[in-house]
Motif scaffolding. Structure first.
Motif, PDB file in Angstrom:
ATOM      1  N   TYR A  62       0.841  -1.198   0.000  1.00 16.19           N
ATOM      2  CA  TYR A  62       0.000   0.000   0.000  1.00 16.19           C
ATOM      3  C   TYR A  62       0.874   1.246   0.000  1.00 16.19           C
ATOM      4  CZ  TYR A  62      -3.245   3.632   1.434  1.00 16.19           C
ATOM      5  OH  TYR A  62      -3.972   4.794   1.492  1.00 16.19           O
ATOM      6  N   LEU A  63       0.685   2.097  -1.010  1.00 12.54           N
ATOM      7  CA  LEU A  63       1.443   3.340  -1.158  1.00 12.54           C
ATOM      8  C   LEU A  63       0.488   4.496  -0.907  1.00 12.54           C
ATOM      9  CD1 LEU A  63       3.296   2.197  -4.372  1.00 12.54           C
ATOM     10  CD2 LEU A  63       4.291   2.379  -2.075  1.00 12.54           C
ATOM     11  N   GLY A 149      11.427   1.695  -6.191  1.00 12.58           N
ATOM     12  CA  GLY A 149      11.251   0.299  -6.587  1.00 12.58           C
ATOM     13  C   GLY A 149      12.186  -0.610  -5.815  1.00 12.58           C
ATOM     14  N   GLY A 150      13.432  -0.167  -5.611  1.00  9.59           N
ATOM     15  CA  GLY A 150      14.374  -0.944  -4.809  1.00  9.59           C
ATOM     16  C   GLY A 150      13.955  -1.029  -3.359  1.00  9.59           C
ATOM     17  N   GLN A 151      13.404   0.078  -2.829  1.00 10.96           N
ATOM     18  CA  GLN A 151      12.905   0.087  -1.453  1.00 10.96           C
ATOM     19  C   GLN A 151      11.790  -0.945  -1.285  1.00 10.96           C
ATOM     20  OE1 GLN A 151      10.264   3.007   1.454  1.00 10.96           O
ATOM     21  NE2 GLN A 151      11.379   3.943  -0.245  1.00 10.96           N
ATOM     22  N   ILE A 152      10.845  -0.956  -2.229  1.00 11.14           N
ATOM     23  CA  ILE A 152       9.726  -1.902  -2.151  1.00 11.14           C
ATOM     24  C   ILE A 152      10.228  -3.336  -2.243  1.00 11.14           C
ATOM     25  CG2 ILE A 152       7.642  -2.696  -3.315  1.00 11.14           C
ATOM     26  CD1 ILE A 152       7.210   0.225  -4.223  1.00 11.14           C
ATOM     27  N   ALA A 153      11.156  -3.591  -3.178  1.00 15.10           N
ATOM     28  CA  ALA A 153      11.696  -4.947  -3.333  1.00 15.10           C
ATOM     29  C   ALA A 153      12.371  -5.418  -2.053  1.00 15.10           C
ATOM     30  CB  ALA A 153      12.678  -4.985  -4.506  1.00 15.10           C
ATOM     31  N   GLY A 154      13.119  -4.519  -1.400  1.00 19.75           N
ATOM     32  CA  GLY A 154      13.784  -4.881  -0.152  1.00 19.75           C
ATOM     33  C   GLY A 154      12.802  -5.245   0.943  1.00 19.75           C
ATOM     34  N   HIS A 155      11.744  -4.459   1.085  1.00 21.76           N
ATOM     35  CA  HIS A 155      10.730  -4.754   2.097  1.00 21.76           C
ATOM     36  C   HIS A 155      10.008  -6.064   1.783  1.00 21.76           C
ATOM     37  CE1 HIS A 155      10.898  -1.277   4.722  1.00 21.76           C
ATOM     38  NE2 HIS A 155      10.993  -0.484   3.663  1.00 21.76           N
ATOM     39  N   VAL A 170       0.900  -6.885  -5.619  1.00 21.55           N
ATOM     40  CA  VAL A 170      -0.117  -5.877  -5.919  1.00 21.55           C
ATOM     41  C   VAL A 170       0.373  -4.538  -5.394  1.00 21.55           C
ATOM     42  CG1 VAL A 170      -2.512  -5.157  -5.610  1.00 21.55           C
ATOM     43  CG2 VAL A 170      -1.943  -7.608  -5.697  1.00 21.55           C
ATOM     44  N   LEU A 171       0.420  -3.543  -6.250  1.00 21.63           N
ATOM     45  CA  LEU A 171       0.772  -2.183  -5.849  1.00 21.63           C
ATOM     46  C   LEU A 171      -0.513  -1.371  -5.791  1.00 21.63           C
ATOM     47  CD1 LEU A 171       3.931  -1.590  -8.096  1.00 21.63           C
ATOM     48  CD2 LEU A 171       3.861  -2.304  -5.689  1.00 21.63           C
ATOM     49  N   LEU A 172      -0.900  -0.977  -4.587  1.00 20.80           N
ATOM     50  CA  LEU A 172      -2.124  -0.211  -4.383  1.00 20.80           C
ATOM     51  C   LEU A 172      -1.747   1.221  -4.039  1.00 20.80           C
ATOM     52  CD1 LEU A 172      -5.207   0.024  -3.983  1.00 20.80           C
ATOM     53  CD2 LEU A 172      -4.876  -0.800  -1.637  1.00 20.80           C
ATOM     54  N   GLY A 173      -1.942   2.136  -4.983  1.00 20.43           N
ATOM     55  CA  GLY A 173      -1.520   3.521  -4.803  1.00 20.43           C
ATOM     56  C   GLY A 173      -2.696   4.458  -4.649  1.00 20.43           C
ATOM     57  N   TYR A 174      -2.743   5.157  -3.526  1.00 22.83           N
ATOM     58  CA  TYR A 174      -3.794   6.148  -3.290  1.00 22.83           C
ATOM     59  C   TYR A 174      -3.243   7.544  -3.564  1.00 22.83           C
ATOM     60  CZ  TYR A 174      -6.723   9.360  -0.591  1.00 22.83           C
ATOM     61  OH  TYR A 174      -7.485  10.425  -0.193  1.00 22.83           O
ATOM     62  N   SER A 175      -3.961   8.332  -4.364  1.00 17.41           N
ATOM     63  CA  SER A 175      -3.586   9.710  -4.670  1.00 17.41           C
ATOM     64  C   SER A 175      -2.174   9.751  -5.265  1.00 17.41           C
ATOM     65  CB  SER A 175      -3.694  10.580  -3.409  1.00 17.41           C
ATOM     66  OG  SER A 175      -3.569  11.947  -3.713  1.00 17.41           O
ATOM     67  N   GLY A 176      -1.246  10.513  -4.651  1.00 18.88           N
ATOM     68  CA  GLY A 176       0.114  10.591  -5.183  1.00 18.88           C
ATOM     69  C   GLY A 176       0.847   9.268  -5.157  1.00 18.88           C
ATOM     70  N   LEU A 197       0.327  -6.472 -10.360  1.00 19.80           N
ATOM     71  CA  LEU A 197      -0.986  -5.860 -10.558  1.00 19.80           C
ATOM     72  C   LEU A 197      -0.965  -4.476  -9.924  1.00 19.80           C
ATOM     73  CD1 LEU A 197      -4.109  -5.992 -11.173  1.00 19.80           C
ATOM     74  CD2 LEU A 197      -4.355  -7.015  -8.896  1.00 19.80           C
ATOM     75  N   VAL A 198      -1.455  -3.474 -10.628  1.00 21.38           N
ATOM     76  CA  VAL A 198      -1.482  -2.100 -10.112  1.00 21.38           C
ATOM     77  C   VAL A 198      -2.933  -1.666  -9.939  1.00 21.38           C
ATOM     78  CG1 VAL A 198      -0.799   0.287 -10.487  1.00 21.38           C
ATOM     79  CG2 VAL A 198       0.683  -1.563 -11.281  1.00 21.38           C
ATOM     80  N   ILE A 199      -3.243  -1.104  -8.771  1.00 23.50           N
ATOM     81  CA  ILE A 199      -4.562  -0.531  -8.509  1.00 23.50           C
ATOM     82  C   ILE A 199      -4.343   0.898  -8.017  1.00 23.50           C
ATOM     83  CG2 ILE A 199      -6.724  -0.725  -7.224  1.00 23.50           C
ATOM     84  CD1 ILE A 199      -6.068  -3.695  -6.778  1.00 23.50           C
TER      85      ILE A 199
END
Length: 307
Positions: A62-63, A149-155, A170-176, A197-199
Motif C-alpha cells: 500500500y502506497l 522500486g528498490g525500497q519496495i523490493a527490499g521490504h 499488488v501495488l495499491l496507490g492512493y492519490s500521489g 498488478l497495479v490498482i
C-alpha cells in the motif's frame, strides 16, 4: 489587497526551498551520499496478514497519499489497510513503504521536520507534494523509480517474498501513491520476476511511466474526485492525443480497467476511504472501496478467502 502579494512573497520562497530539498534526496540516493534506510523500528513487522510460513495469494504493497510521513500507517490509510487485512486474510500486506522518500527516511524521524510538524505542519504536505512532482519529472523519474522500486523490493524480501516464486505483487496507490506505484513496476519486475498488478485510488500521476510489465491496471475513480481530474488535465501524457505515452499504450493494450465509485470525493468525510459516508445500501465508502480492491485482487490471483 495587501494580503495576497504578501502571501505570494512568503509562499514562493517556501515552494522553491521545498523543490530543492525534494531534488536533493533523489540525487543523494543516486550519488551514494546517503545510504537508504532498510530497517524498521523494533517490533514492527515487515508485513501483516497471511502466515509467512505459507505462500500467500499475493503480497499487497500500500502506497499512501501525501500525508505519509512515518513507517506506521496514517489514520485514513490505516483504516484501509486494516479493512483489507480483515477482508482478505489470504494476503500479506505491507504499509510501511515511504513513497515520498527515495532514501526511505520518514519525515517524522528527522528532528528538524518534527519541529516543523508542531510549528508549520503544512510544510510536511508541501514536501510530499513536491516529491510527487520530482517523481513525475522526466529528468528525475528514472532515478526516483529505481530508488523506490528498490525500497519496495527490499521490504518484500524481508516480508518473505522470494524472487521468481510466482507469487503476485499488488501495488495499491492512493492519490500521489499512484505516481510511485506506476513508476515502480519496471524495477520490481527486474528484481523479482513476478506478476505485478497495479490498482490506483484517485490516482494522481503523470501517465509517463512504462506499464508494459504490469499485468493489469485498475483505476478507481469518481466524478466527485476533483484532484484526480486535475492530474488528467495537467499532465499531457494522460491526454488521448499523446498516443505514445506509457498510459495510452497501456489503455490501447487493454490493460486499464476503470471502476467508478460515485459520488466519492478524493478525501474527507465523503472520500473513497471514509468510514463515515454511507451509500444507499448502507455500506460505508470505506467498505465499498475495500470490497472492490479485494474482488480485483481475487479475480487476478484466483484466490478465495483462505487463511
Amino acid at each position: 489587497m495587501i494580503e495576497v502579494p504578501l502571501f505570494v512573497l512568503v509562499l514562493g520562497p517556501v515552494l522553491l526551498a521545498e523543490a530543492l530539498l525534494a531534488r536533493y534526496e533523489v540525487l543523494a540516493y543516486t550519488a551514494g551520499w546517503r545510504t537508504p534506510v532498510t530497517d524498521l523500528p523494533p517490533g514492527m513487522p515487515y508485513a501483516r496478514g497471511a502466515d509467512p510460513a505459507r505462500p500467500p495469494a499475493a503480497y499487497l504493497v500500500y502506497l499512501d497519499g501525501i500525508g505519509k510521513r512515518r513507517f506506521r500507517d496514517t489514520r485514513d490509510g490505516g483504516q484501509l489497510v486494516q479493512a483489507l487485512l480483515d477482508g482478505a486474510p489470504e494476503l500479506r500486506v505491507l504499509g510501511q513503504v515511504q513513497p515520498y522518500s527515495p532514501l526511505a527516511d520518514p519525515l517524522a524521524d528527522r528532528p528538524v521536520w518534527e519541529w516543523i510538524r508542531h510549528h508549520a505542519g503544512l510544510l510536511l504536505f508541501l514536501h510530499n507534494v513536491m516529491q510527487v512532482f520530482v517523481a513525475a519529472d522526466r529528468r528525475y523519474r528514472p532515478l526516483y523509480n529505481r530508488a523506490v522500486g528498490g525500497q519496495i523490493a527490499g521490504h518484500l524480501r524481508r516480508a518473505g517474498h522470494r524472487p521468481g516464486s510466482g507469487t503476485p505483487v499488488v501495488l495499491l496507490g492512493y492519490s500521489g501513491g499512484a505516481q510511485v506505484a506506476t513508476g515502480a513496476v519496471e524495477e520490481l519486475h527486474t528484481r523479482l520476476r513476478v506478476p505485478i498488478l497495479v490498482i490506483t485510488i484517485g490516482g494522481f500521476h503523470n501517465g509517463a511511466n512504462d506499464l508494459t510489465r504490469a499485468c493489469e491496471l485498475h483505476r478507481v475513480t469518481s466524478g466527485g474526485d476533483v484532484i484526480e481530474r486535475v492530474s488528467v488535465w495537467m499532465f499531457p501524457q494522460r491526454w488521448r492525443l499523446l498516443r505514445g505515452s506509457g498510459w495510452n499504450r497501456a489503455v490501447r493494450a487493454g490493460k486499464v480497467t476503470v471502476h467508478r465509485l460515485d459520488p466519492a470525493t478524493h478525501m474527507g468525510r465523503r472520500g473513497y476511504i471514509s468510514p463515515a459516508a454511507r451509500l444507499p445500501d448502507g455500506r460505508t465508502h470505506l467498505a465499498r472501496t475495500t470490497a472492490l480492491v479485494i474482488s480485483v485482487i481475487r479475480a487476478h490471483t484466483g484466490a478465495t478467502d483462505r487463511p
